[in-house]
Design a protein around this motif. Structure first.
Motif, PDB file in Angstrom:
ATOM      1  N   THR A 283      37.454  43.836  50.708  1.00 18.37           N
ATOM      2  CA  THR A 283      38.198  44.270  49.527  1.00 18.37           C
ATOM      3  C   THR A 283      37.807  45.684  49.108  1.00 18.37           C
ATOM      4  O   THR A 283      38.509  46.319  48.329  1.00 18.37           O
ATOM      5  CB  THR A 283      37.955  43.314  48.348  1.00 18.37           C
ATOM      6  OG1 THR A 283      36.545  43.111  48.181  1.00 18.37           O
ATOM      7  CG2 THR A 283      38.603  41.970  48.597  1.00 18.37           C
ATOM      8  N   LYS A 284      36.686  46.174  49.606  1.00 15.45           N
ATOM      9  CA  LYS A 284      36.248  47.530  49.284  1.00 15.45           C
ATOM     10  C   LYS A 284      35.522  48.102  50.489  1.00 15.45           C
ATOM     11  O   LYS A 284      34.721  47.405  51.127  1.00 15.45           O
ATOM     12  CB  LYS A 284      35.325  47.526  48.068  1.00 15.45           C
ATOM     13  CG  LYS A 284      34.853  48.909  47.644  1.00 15.45           C
ATOM     14  CD  LYS A 284      33.799  48.822  46.552  1.00 15.45           C
ATOM     15  CE  LYS A 284      34.380  48.297  45.259  1.00 15.45           C
ATOM     16  NZ  LYS A 284      33.368  48.330  44.166  1.00 15.45           N
TER      17      LYS A 284
ATOM     18  N   ARG B  46      42.160  44.057  32.046  1.00 19.42           N
ATOM     19  CA  ARG B  46      41.320  44.809  32.982  1.00 19.42           C
ATOM     20  C   ARG B  46      41.813  44.515  34.384  1.00 19.42           C
ATOM     21  O   ARG B  46      42.115  43.374  34.719  1.00 19.42           O
ATOM     22  CB  ARG B  46      39.843  44.411  32.833  1.00 19.42           C
ATOM     23  CG  ARG B  46      38.921  45.279  33.681  1.00 19.42           C
ATOM     24  CD  ARG B  46      37.458  45.143  33.285  1.00 19.42           C
ATOM     25  NE  ARG B  46      36.899  43.859  33.656  1.00 19.42           N
ATOM     26  CZ  ARG B  46      36.529  42.922  32.785  1.00 19.42           C
ATOM     27  NH1 ARG B  46      36.691  43.140  31.470  1.00 19.42           N
ATOM     28  NH2 ARG B  46      36.020  41.783  33.172  1.00 19.42           N
ATOM     29  N   SER B  47      41.914  45.567  35.216  1.00 17.30           N
ATOM     30  CA  SER B  47      42.491  45.426  36.550  1.00 17.30           C
ATOM     31  C   SER B  47      41.422  45.536  37.626  1.00 17.30           C
ATOM     32  O   SER B  47      40.528  46.384  37.556  1.00 17.30           O
ATOM     33  CB  SER B  47      43.560  46.500  36.777  1.00 17.30           C
ATOM     34  OG  SER B  47      44.101  46.413  38.075  1.00 17.30           O
ATOM     35  N   ASN B  48      41.499  44.652  38.624  1.00 25.14           N
ATOM     36  CA  ASN B  48      40.649  44.711  39.809  1.00 25.14           C
ATOM     37  C   ASN B  48      41.515  45.170  40.985  1.00 25.14           C
ATOM     38  O   ASN B  48      42.380  44.421  41.449  1.00 25.14           O
ATOM     39  CB  ASN B  48      40.042  43.341  40.120  1.00 25.14           C
ATOM     40  CG  ASN B  48      39.122  42.859  39.022  1.00 25.14           C
ATOM     41  OD1 ASN B  48      38.079  43.435  38.767  1.00 25.14           O
ATOM     42  ND2 ASN B  48      39.522  41.798  38.325  1.00 25.14           N
TER      43      ASN B  48
ATOM     44  N   VAL C 242      42.764  45.392  44.329  1.00 22.29           N
ATOM     45  CA  VAL C 242      42.657  44.776  45.654  1.00 22.29           C
ATOM     46  C   VAL C 242      44.054  44.673  46.252  1.00 22.29           C
ATOM     47  O   VAL C 242      45.055  44.883  45.564  1.00 22.29           O
ATOM     48  CB  VAL C 242      42.019  43.369  45.582  1.00 22.29           C
ATOM     49  CG1 VAL C 242      40.602  43.441  45.054  1.00 22.29           C
ATOM     50  CG2 VAL C 242      42.858  42.441  44.713  1.00 22.29           C
TER      51      VAL C 242
ATOM     52  N   LEU D 207      41.331  34.977  36.133  1.00 22.29           N
ATOM     53  CA  LEU D 207      42.015  35.990  36.934  1.00 22.29           C
ATOM     54  C   LEU D 207      43.486  35.640  37.079  1.00 22.29           C
ATOM     55  O   LEU D 207      43.838  34.470  37.274  1.00 22.29           O
ATOM     56  CB  LEU D 207      41.375  36.090  38.322  1.00 22.29           C
ATOM     57  CG  LEU D 207      40.042  36.829  38.431  1.00 22.29           C
ATOM     58  CD1 LEU D 207      39.520  36.736  39.857  1.00 22.29           C
ATOM     59  CD2 LEU D 207      40.171  38.285  38.025  1.00 22.29           C
TER      60      LEU D 207
ATOM     61  N   GLU E  85      42.363  40.679  34.608  1.00 18.81           N
ATOM     62  CA  GLU E  85      41.304  39.903  33.982  1.00 18.81           C
ATOM     63  C   GLU E  85      41.271  40.248  32.499  1.00 18.81           C
ATOM     64  O   GLU E  85      41.662  41.339  32.098  1.00 18.81           O
ATOM     65  CB  GLU E  85      39.970  40.242  34.649  1.00 18.81           C
ATOM     66  CG  GLU E  85      38.825  39.324  34.281  1.00 18.81           C
ATOM     67  CD  GLU E  85      37.587  39.628  35.112  1.00 18.81           C
ATOM     68  OE1 GLU E  85      36.609  38.883  34.995  1.00 18.81           O
ATOM     69  OE2 GLU E  85      37.608  40.629  35.870  1.00 18.81           O
TER      70      GLU E  85
ATOM     71  N   LYS F 278      37.733  33.169  40.815  1.00 13.80           N
ATOM     72  CA  LYS F 278      36.654  34.090  40.472  1.00 13.80           C
ATOM     73  C   LYS F 278      35.319  33.382  40.669  1.00 13.80           C
ATOM     74  O   LYS F 278      35.139  32.252  40.225  1.00 13.80           O
ATOM     75  CB  LYS F 278      36.786  34.556  39.021  1.00 13.80           C
ATOM     76  CG  LYS F 278      35.705  35.538  38.602  1.00 13.80           C
ATOM     77  CD  LYS F 278      35.911  36.000  37.162  1.00 13.80           C
ATOM     78  CE  LYS F 278      34.832  36.985  36.742  1.00 13.80           C
ATOM     79  NZ  LYS F 278      35.035  37.467  35.350  1.00 13.80           N
TER      80      LYS F 278
ATOM     81  N   GLU G   4      34.435  41.479  47.483  1.00 18.25           N
ATOM     82  CA  GLU G   4      34.292  41.335  46.040  1.00 18.25           C
ATOM     83  C   GLU G   4      34.302  39.853  45.665  1.00 18.25           C
ATOM     84  O   GLU G   4      34.857  39.021  46.397  1.00 18.25           O
ATOM     85  CB  GLU G   4      35.439  42.058  45.326  1.00 18.25           C
ATOM     86  CG  GLU G   4      35.459  43.560  45.546  1.00 18.25           C
ATOM     87  CD  GLU G   4      34.439  44.291  44.702  1.00 18.25           C
ATOM     88  OE1 GLU G   4      33.627  43.623  44.031  1.00 18.25           O
ATOM     89  OE2 GLU G   4      34.442  45.531  44.708  1.00 18.25           O
TER      90      GLU G   4
ATOM     91  N   PRO H  26      46.821  43.974  42.778  1.00 11.08           N
ATOM     92  CA  PRO H  26      45.650  44.025  41.900  1.00 11.08           C
ATOM     93  C   PRO H  26      45.595  42.786  41.005  1.00 11.08           C
ATOM     94  O   PRO H  26      46.633  42.272  40.567  1.00 11.08           O
ATOM     95  CB  PRO H  26      45.872  45.295  41.076  1.00 11.08           C
ATOM     96  CG  PRO H  26      46.818  46.109  41.879  1.00 11.08           C
ATOM     97  CD  PRO H  26      47.699  45.142  42.598  1.00 11.08           C
TER      98      PRO H  26
ATOM     99  N   PHE I  24      35.918  37.513  44.277  1.00 11.76           N
ATOM    100  CA  PHE I  24      37.112  36.784  43.890  1.00 11.76           C
ATOM    101  C   PHE I  24      38.004  36.598  45.116  1.00 11.76           C
ATOM    102  O   PHE I  24      37.850  37.283  46.125  1.00 11.76           O
ATOM    103  CB  PHE I  24      37.883  37.482  42.769  1.00 11.76           C
ATOM    104  CG  PHE I  24      37.958  38.977  42.890  1.00 11.76           C
ATOM    105  CD1 PHE I  24      37.183  39.788  42.090  1.00 11.76           C
ATOM    106  CD2 PHE I  24      38.815  39.583  43.803  1.00 11.76           C
ATOM    107  CE1 PHE I  24      37.240  41.169  42.194  1.00 11.76           C
ATOM    108  CE2 PHE I  24      38.893  40.953  43.915  1.00 11.76           C
ATOM    109  CZ  PHE I  24      38.097  41.750  43.100  1.00 11.76           C
TER     110      PHE I  24
END
Length: 227
Positions: A18-19, A186-188, A190, A171, A197, A70, A28, A194, A30
């Motif tokens: 994911t990163k 809040r954005s993750n 991926v 999530l 949250e 999550k 990550e 995305p 999740f």
């Protein structure tokens, strides 16, 4: 419609990139709900061996919906690797690997070196399932790049449908949300979508004690409505 809280426990380390930070590929804590949808029981065979998966074609109309998961309790474990590049097809040509024989690219034999950072075994995640079918969810599923085995435990939850302001700490996939007046989130970042949250919004929602979820979520809802 049933609301089920699902606890997921890894039996093996879980990896999907994911990163990427330099030569380190990080998982990550999740799991996207589209991956969970396939893992928990969508019977699909026609997408295999295709170059791309059409989520809007396969996911809607399955009779159940799951939120992204999550990890609540987790650790990381790392491994280094040294290998040639991965592809769907490899051909040995003059002591060099080529991905596809029809591609007019110069052959190369360059090793890929790096480190993968995985979610460790015995880590625990949580997600929710909304379903209106009698089909049982599997006790074990497989996830990630290496088909990691994970165990699922289920708890059915009583709920009521309300309307007004609510806060959701689960999530969420923004492509699946119904029409809401969204105040903050809040954005993750991926792929493929995305994950949101700490959503604060106004609209219809499912409530059970300290659990609140948007009412009317479905796979690719906003993508289908846009078309």
């Amino acid at each position: 419609m049933q609301l089920i809280r699902v606890s997921l426990e890894l039996c093996e380390p879980l990896f999907f990139a994911t990163k990427e930070v330099g030569a380190m590929y990080i998982t990550e804590p999740f799991v996207g709900n589209y991956a969970l949808a396939y893992a928990t029981g969508i019977e699909i065979t026609t997408y295999k061996r295709k170059y791309a998966v059409s989520y809007t074609e396969y996911l809607p109309g399955t009779g159940f919906y799951c939120t992204p998961a999550k990890f609540k309790k987790f650790g990381w474990t790392s491994e280094s690797f040294n290998s040639v590049g991965e592809s769907r097809y490899l051909l040995m040509d003059k002591n060099n690997y080529k991905s596809f024989p029809e591609e007019k690219t110069r052959a190369a034999n360059i090793p890929q070196i790096g480190t993968i950072k995985m979610i460790a075994s015995e880590s625990r995640a949580e997600f929710y399932v909304l379903k209106n079918t009698n089909d049982a969810l599997p006790k074990y599923i497989r996830l990630g790049k290496f088909n990691t085995k994970a165990r699922l435990d289920f708890e059915e939850i009583n709920y009521e449908i309300k309307a007004g302001y609510f806060e959701c700490f689960t999530l969420l996939n923004p492509a699946d949300l119904p029409d809401l007046q969204i105040h903050s989130f809040r954005s993750n970042p991926v792929k493929p979508v995305p994950l949101l949250e700490s959503l604060k919004a106004t609209g219809k929602y499912i409530n059970s004690g300290d659990i609140s979820l948007p009412y009317g979520m479905s796979y690719c809802r906003r993508l289908l409505n846009a078309n």
